[in-house]
Design a protein around this motif. Structure first.
Motif, PDB file in Angstrom:
ATOM      1  N   LEU A  83      37.308  41.447  43.775  1.00 34.13           N
ATOM      2  CA  LEU A  83      36.965  42.467  42.772  1.00 34.13           C
ATOM      3  C   LEU A  83      38.162  42.759  41.871  1.00 34.13           C
ATOM      4  N   GLU A  84      39.356  42.704  42.438  1.00 30.27           N
ATOM      5  CA  GLU A  84      40.551  42.928  41.609  1.00 30.27           C
ATOM      6  C   GLU A  84      40.693  41.807  40.575  1.00 30.27           C
ATOM      7  N   LEU A  85      40.370  40.597  40.985  1.00 26.41           N
ATOM      8  CA  LEU A  85      40.438  39.479  40.023  1.00 26.41           C
ATOM      9  C   LEU A  85      39.439  39.681  38.885  1.00 26.41           C
ATOM     10  N   LEU A  86      38.379  40.426  39.168  1.00 25.02           N
ATOM     11  CA  LEU A  86      37.372  40.688  38.129  1.00 25.02           C
ATOM     12  C   LEU A  86      37.660  41.984  37.371  1.00 25.02           C
ATOM     13  N   GLY A  87      38.782  42.622  37.679  1.00 22.89           N
ATOM     14  CA  GLY A  87      39.202  43.777  36.889  1.00 22.89           C
ATOM     15  C   GLY A  87      38.839  45.138  37.443  1.00 22.89           C
ATOM     16  N   ASN A  88      38.444  45.205  38.709  1.00 18.66           N
ATOM     17  CA  ASN A  88      38.110  46.492  39.296  1.00 18.66           C
ATOM     18  C   ASN A  88      38.692  46.494  40.714  1.00 18.66           C
TER      19      ASN A  88
END
Ligand SMILES: Cc1cc2nc3c(=O)[nH]c(=O)nc-3n(C[C@H](O)[C@H](O)[C@H](O)COP(=O)(O)OP(=O)(O)OC[C@H]3O[C@@H](n4cnc5c(N)ncnc54)[C@H](O)[C@@H]3O)c2cc1C
Length: 457
Positions: A83-88
Motif C-alpha cells: 500500500l505504501e508503494l501505491l501512495g497510502n
C-alpha cells in the motif's frame, strides 16, 4: 481537523482480503476516492463487542495461537508495504491500554474523518457481518460497497445449496466448469496509485494506529519462539509459493500424495494464504489452468480444482446456514450425545491422549499452526468418538491455532465429521490404528512430533 474536499472520504475495512492483486474491494475504493481521500484500515478484535455469543467467547479462548498471530502480522506487514508503494498506508486499529475497544476506535475514526463510503469484501463470517450491520446502524448516511474477493462465484450460482458437496460439485461442473472454460477467470487490475490518506493523519506522524510490524503480539511471539516454518505470511510470499509449486512436479502427483501427514510438497499448502486473502482463488485457478495447458492435465491436477470446489461449497454452506454453523446440533435436528469434559479436552489439546498419531498431530498444530487434512480428520474423529467431546470445543481450538483458519471450512468440516452437517451418511469415525498403519507405517511422523508419551503419563 480534516476539511472535506469535493471528493469522497472512502474507508476500506480489510478482513480476509489482505492483498493488492485481484482485490475488487481495493479497486472499487480506488475508483470512488479518485478525487478524495482514502483510509485503509485493518481492525483487530472487533468481535469483542459482540456479547457472549461468538465462538471465541462461548468456548473459551482469549488470544490467537502464536503461529496464527505471526502469520497474520507478516501478512499485514506485506500489505502495508504494497500500500505504501501505491501512495497510502495501512492503519491498524488494535487494543491499547488506554483504548481497549477497537470498534469504538473505528467509530471515532469514521466520525473524525467524515467518511462518506465504506468498502468491504463479502464474507461468510456471520459475526463479521454482524459488525458491519452495527456500523451501518450507527452511520446510516454512509454508503456501503461490498465486493467479492474470496470466492470463484459472486453469489451461489444455483437456486439452492445442495445437501452434500458431491451434489454441489456435480451441478457446478455441469454448468460452470471453470477449470475447462475457454477463458481464464478475469483478474481485477491492481490500482496504479491510491488516493492519499487525510492530511490530518499525515501531519500526525506519530499517529498510534499507523501499522507497525509486530505491535499486537511482539511480546507473545518473542516469549514463545516459533518452529521455523515454510509458511510466511503475506501476498508476496503467497505468490512466490504459488510460483514454486507450479514450477515443480508436485501438482502432477497431488491426488496420490495429498493425504500425507507432513511433507511440504504433498499437498498445495495454499490454505493459509487463501484463508486471509493474501492469495486469490482466481489467481490459483488460472495458474492451475496454465499448468494443465503447458505441463500436464491428469487426475491430480483435476483434484486440485475438486478441493477448491470443496472450499467453495463450505463458503456457501456458511452463508446459507448463518449462526447454525456454530450450533451444537448444526443444521440437523438432533443434539449429539457428546459433552464437555475438561480433563479430556486438555489431554487432547496438549497431545496427551492414548493415541500417538493424534498426539503427534496436536503437537504439530501447536508448534506450526498447520496440520494436514488427514491429521485434522483423525484428531477430530478422536475428539468426537474416542473422547466423546462436544465438537464445538475442538473447532474453537482449531480456530485459535490454525494459520489457515477459515470460518466456513473449519466449522463446516467439524460439523461434517460430527454428523451434524453436510453429510447424508451421518458421522465419520476413523479407525486410528488402521490409519496409523496406512499413513505412518514406520512411525516417522509420530517420532518427529513426539506422539508416544512417556510411560508415566
Ligand atoms: C476438522 C477440519 C477442520 C478444517 N479447518 C480448516 C480451516 O480452518 N481452514 C481451511 O482452509 N481448511 C480447513 N480444513 C480443510 C483442509 O484440511 C485444509 O484446507 C487443508 O488441509 C489445507 O492444506 P492444503 O492447502 O495443502 O490443502 P490441499 O489438499 O492442497 O487443498 C487445496 C485447497 O483446497 C481447499 N480444501 C482442501 N480440502 C478442503 C476441505 N476439506 N474443506 C475445505 N476446503 C478444502 C483448501 O483451500 C486448500 O488450500 C479443515 C478440515 C478438517 C477435517
Amino acid at each position: 481537523m480534516f476539511h472535506q474536499l469535493s471528493g469522497k472520504n472512502v474507508l476500506i475495512l480489510f478482513h480476509n482480503d489482505l492483498r493488492v492483486m485481484d482485490n475488487a474491494t481495493l479497486s472499487k475504493a480506488a475508483k470512488l476516492s479518485r478525487d478524495g481521500r482514502l483510509l485503509l484500515v485493518y481492525a483487530s478484535s472487533l468481535m469483542d463487542i459482540l456479547d457472549n455469543q461468538n465462538s471465541q467467547a462461548a468456548y473459551h479462548y482469549d488470544t490467537m495461537g502464536v503461529a496464527r498471530q505471526q502469520f497474520l502480522q507478516e501478512s499485514l506487514a506485506d500489505l502495508n508495504t504494497s500500500l505504501e508503494l501505491l501512495g497510502n498506508k495501512l492503519l491498524h486499529l488494535h487494543k491499547t491500554p488506554t483504548s481497549p475497544n477497537t470498534f469504538m476506535q473505528l467509530n471515532e475514526l469514521i466520525e473524525a474523518q467524515q467518511v462518506t463510503d465504506i468498502c468491504v469484501s463479502q464474507t461468510a463470517d456471520y459475526y463479521q457481518n454482524q459488525i458491519y450491520v452495527r456500523l451501518q446502524n450507527k452511520h446510516p448516511q454512509i454508503r456501503w460497497h461490498i465486493e467479492t474477493t474470496a470466492t470463484l462465484f459472486d453469489e451461489l450460482p444455483l437456486d439452492d445449496l445442495p445437501k452434500s458437496f458431491t451434489q454441489f460439485r456435480k451441478k457446478i461442473e455441469a454448468d460452470y466448469d471453470l477449470l475447462h472454460a475457454a477463458q481464464d477467470i478475469a483478474i481485477c487490475a491492481t490500482p496504479e496509485r491510491l488516493a492519499p490518506i487525510p492530511e490530518s493523519l499525515v501531519d500526525r506522524c506519530e499517529y498510534e494506529y499507523f501499522f507497525k510490524a509486530g505491535e499486537d503480539n511482539a511480546q507473545a511471539i518473542s516469549q514463545q519462539k516459533q518452529q521455523s516454518s515454510n509458511f510466511k505470511g503475506g501476498e508476496s510470499n503467497g505468490l512466490n509459493h504459488l510460483k514454486s509449486y507450479f514450477n515443480s512436479d508436485a501438482p502432477s502427483t497431488y491426488k496420490i500424495t495429498r493425504n500425507a501427514l507432513d511433507e511440504w510438497t504433498h499437498s498445495t499448502k495454499f490454505s493459509a494464504w487463501l484463508a486471509n486473502g493474501s492469495l486469490s482463488v482466481n489467481t490459483i485457478l488460472n495458474r492451475l489452468r496454465r499448468y494443465e495447458r503447458d505441463v500436464i492435465a491428469n487426475d491430480s491436477t483435476y483434484w486440485i480444482w475438486f478441493e477448491l470446489l470443496r472450499r467453495e461449497y463450505f463458503y456457501w454452506y456458511a452463508v446459507t446456514h448463518q449462526q447454525k454453523l456454530f450450533w451444537f446440533k448444526g443444521i440437523g435436528q438432533h443434539t449429539p450425545s457428546t459433552q464437555l469434559d475438561q480433563k479430556k479436552l486438555e489431554q487432547w489439546r496438549n497431545g496427551d491422549t492414548a493415541y500417538p498419531i493424534v498426539n503427534a498431530c496436536m503437537h504439530q498444530l501447536k508448534a506450526t499452526g498447520y496440520m494436514s487434512n488427514r491429521g485434522r480428520q483423525l484428531v477430530a474423529s478422536c475428539f468426537i468418538h474416542e473422547l466423546g467431546l462436544d465438537w464445538r470445543y475442538g473447532a474453537t481450538y482449531f480456530e485459535q491455532h490454525l494459520i489457515d483458519y477459515d470460518v466456513a471450512s473449519n466449522w463446516g468440516n467439524w460439523q461434517y465429521l460430527a454428523g451434524v452437517g453436510a453429510d447424508p451418511r451421518g458421522c465419520r469415525q476413523f479407525n486410528l490404528d488402521k490409519q496409523t498403519q496406512q499413513y505412518d507405517p514406520n512411525g516417522k511422523f509420530i517420532h518427529q512430533w513426539q506422539g508416544v508419551l512417556k510411560q508415566d503419563s
